[in-house]
Scaffold this active site. Structure first.
Site, PDB file in Angstrom:
ATOM      1  CG  ASP A 102      -5.343  35.832  33.222  1.00  0.00           C
ATOM      2  OD1 ASP A 102      -5.005  35.547  34.374  1.00  0.00           O
ATOM      3  OD2 ASP A 102      -6.244  36.660  32.953  1.00  0.00           O
TER       4      ASP A 102
ATOM      5  CD  GLU B 226      -6.232  32.012  36.488  1.00  0.00           C
ATOM      6  OE1 GLU B 226      -6.348  32.488  37.613  1.00  0.00           O
ATOM      7  OE2 GLU B 226      -6.587  32.628  35.451  1.00  0.00           O
TER       8      GLU B 226
HETATM    9  C1  NOJ Z   1      -6.266  35.587  36.911  1.00  0.00           C
HETATM   10  C2  NOJ Z   1      -5.079  36.344  37.396  1.00  0.00           C
HETATM   11  O1  NOJ Z   1      -4.198  35.481  38.061  1.00  0.00           O
HETATM   12  C3  NOJ Z   1      -5.610  37.441  38.284  1.00  0.00           C
HETATM   13  O2  NOJ Z   1      -4.590  38.073  38.997  1.00  0.00           O
HETATM   14  C4  NOJ Z   1      -6.389  38.398  37.420  1.00  0.00           C
HETATM   15  O3  NOJ Z   1      -6.967  39.399  38.234  1.00  0.00           O
HETATM   16  C5  NOJ Z   1      -7.503  37.680  36.657  1.00  0.00           C
HETATM   17  N1  NOJ Z   1      -7.070  36.445  36.068  1.00  0.00           N
HETATM   18  C6  NOJ Z   1      -8.041  38.539  35.547  1.00  0.00           C
HETATM   19  O4  NOJ Z   1      -7.105  38.627  34.519  1.00  0.00           O
END
Ligand code: NOJ
Length: 541
Positions: free
Chosen positions: A217, A274
């Site tokens: 993440d 991500e």
């Molecule tokens: C990215 C995640 O995919 C999302 O759902 C989340 O709210 C944020 N990061 C914070 O962790």
């Protein structure tokens, strides 16, 4: 004119270099204990479905202990399963049974922040300014004579300021702490060695339980510039640019190298990050040989159903990965972005179509784009429900639970509409997802025709299309080769060829077009007198 993109990632058989990974959003996948929220037992129950679909791996969105303010992305204990989803024994069973079916299991890791219910944050609140406990987060004095102004002008991605002020034990207002997301998600300070040590412990904890990798993440957000300089531009909620000081600090790459070193202790495992950056050069840095194995490149998840935009998204993604010899990844949606059926639907106001007609076109386009992404070299991520052609659900305001809705002062509806539970069977909501009709988000009553049961029986359904596409992609030699060669195509259309011989053509124009020469393997909707209709893609060999 044709162009070639060489990805050069070499003849290795690591599973993650050419895989189809299915994202399970556990809250919405399958609820076996009847509390209205999906669980790990539900995932185990549906492994047969995933095997039938033909995926190589699953990615489980967060299942660790969490107060669920951000539905699991606020982790209170990274080395335990939240009771809402099950327990460690159920998790071990899931991994073992998935492996028995040749399905790899990857899970979300949330290193950028913790929950405010994490024991470290409680310790930090109880400790003095300047203490080692506070140093694990970003605690700062406020500006102004009385410290009443936040330390800088950063905003939270979810809306509102990125700083909250604490009340000390004596009842006086104290320091401020940083949270790029909700106030209940304080950012961790990776300059503090405890933070990386704990992340390593968490990774080994799950890798020792046989997981095959992680989705990391906010991979572009873990490091912060030393002096936390002000932002210069106002940014929208849930958006940021490459030069936004909150993200993409160069220091993040040293963290990725540390993460990679742990992964390398466990051969055969892989991480996907991500990485919300736009520039190819910036993206490529994250997937250098000693950093992430894979990075999500979100270009294809954000463009319209438009030939030029799709072609550009593909060439830019390939350019970025090939510059460092990395594997490209493709995805059309996830739990943070609107579902592709809705995204591709023409705007009823502009097109004169009613909502249902617009969504029907969106669904055709989503099928076409599924063939495009599954024709590309590299690894494809499918968000649960994409294979059913689910649209975003229309939810009433009082059903919204995404923190973005509250934190934006009800100016942004957030992401709930793409997170609605999966419809499995039957004629009434929640369509076999749960034994209770009281599910955490309501399932639309008009999804009866979209259930897995209904679609398995229909060879022309979106689910049947996905099954055929995955089988062909897995079995046919024509899908080999790391390059994409573009063919000339009529205006509003694209066509490309893989070295193995697969040709993919997509029609985003308004007229039927002749197909490139070859034998048709699969079409996303039936041909029209031998021509490729609008809103359709075809595979040929
Ligand atoms: C990215 C995640 O995919 C999302 O759902 C989340 O709210 C944020 N990061 C914070 O962790």
């Amino acid at each position: 004119m044709s162009e070639q993109y060489v990805t050069n990632y070499g003849p290795t058989d690591d599973w993650w270099r050419n895989a189809v990974v299915y994202q399970v959003y556990p809250r919405s996948f399958s609820d076996l204990n009847g509390d209205g929220v999906g669980d790990l037992a539900g995932v185990i129950d549906k492994l047969g479905y995933l095997e039938l679909l033909g995926v190589d791996a699953i990615w489980l969105s967060p299942i660790m202990r969490s107060p669920m303010v951000d539905h699991g992305y606020d982790v209170a204990d990274p080395r335990d399963i939240d009771p809402l989803f099950g327990d460690l024994a159920t998790f071990d069973k899931l991994v073992a049974e998935a492996h028995d079916r040749d399905i790899r299991v990857t899970m979300d890791l949330v290193p950028n922040h913790t929950s405010d219910q994490h024991e470290w944050f409680a310790q930090a609140l109880a400790a003095e300014p300047g203490s080692p406990e506070r140093d694990r987060y970003f605690f700062r004095d406020g500006l102004g004579d009385d410290g009443s102004q936040p330390p800088n002008n950063w905003t939270s991605v979810f809306g509102g300021p990125a700083w909250s002020r604490v009340t000390d034990e004596d009842g006086e207002l104290g320091q401020w702490y940083l949270h790029l997301f909700a106030p209940q998600q304080p950012d961790l300070n990776f300059e503090n060695p405890d933070v990386l040590d704990d992340l390593r412990a968490t990774m080994r904890f799950w890798l020792d339980r046989d997981v095959d990798g992680f989705r990391i993440d906010v991979s572009h957000g873990m490091a912060k510039p030393a002096d936390l300089p002000d932002m210069t531009d106002a940014v929208e909620i849930l958006r940021h640019t490459d030069d936004d000081p909150r993200f993409n600090d160069p220091g993040v790459h040293a963290i990725h190298r540390e993460i990679r070193a742990v992964m390398d202790e466990y051969p055969g495992t892989a991480n996907v990050g991500e990485v919300w950056v736009s520039s190819n050069d910036a993206f490529a840095e994250y997937v250098r040989r000693d950093e992430l194995h894979l990075g999500f490149n979100f270009r294809l998840a954000t463009v319209d159903y438009d030939a030029d935009q799709v072609r550009e998204a593909i060439t830019e993604s390939l350019t970025a990965t090939s510059s460092v010899g990395a594997v490209p990844t493709w995805t059309l949606s996830n739990h943070d972005v609107p579902r592709e059926v809705t995204r591709y639907a023409p705007d009823p106001a502009e097109s004169g179509l009613n909502g249902g007609q617009a969504l029907a076109i969106g669904a055709l386009r989503a099928r076409a784009m599924a063939l495009v992404e599954l024709a590309l070299p590299g690894t494809v991520f499918i968000y649960n429900g994409a294979e059913l052609g689910l649209p975003n659900a229309d939810l009433p305001d009082d059903a919204l639970v995404d923190p973005v809705w509250e934190n934006s002062g009800h100016t942004d509806r957030g992401r709930d509409e793409c997170r609605v539970p999966m419809p499995w069977e039957g004629a009434e909501p929640p369509f076999g997802f749960s034994s209770t009709p009281d599910t955490w988000l309501p399932v639309p009553a008009d999804w009866a025709g979209l259930t897995v049961e209904a679609q398995l029986e229909d060879i022309f359904s979106t689910l049947s299309l996905y099954r055929q596409a995955l089988e062909l992609r897995y079995a046919r030699p024509e899908f080999s080769g790391d390059t994409v060669e573009w063919y000339g195509a009529p205006d509003g259309c694209i066509a490309f060829r893989r070295p193995g011989g697969l040709i993919c053509a997509m029609n985003a124009s308004t007229e039927p077009i002749p197909l490139p020469p070859g034998q048709v393997l699969l079409v996303s909707t039936p041909l029209d007198n031998g021509l490729l209709p609008p809103n359709t893609a075809a595979w040929l060999i």
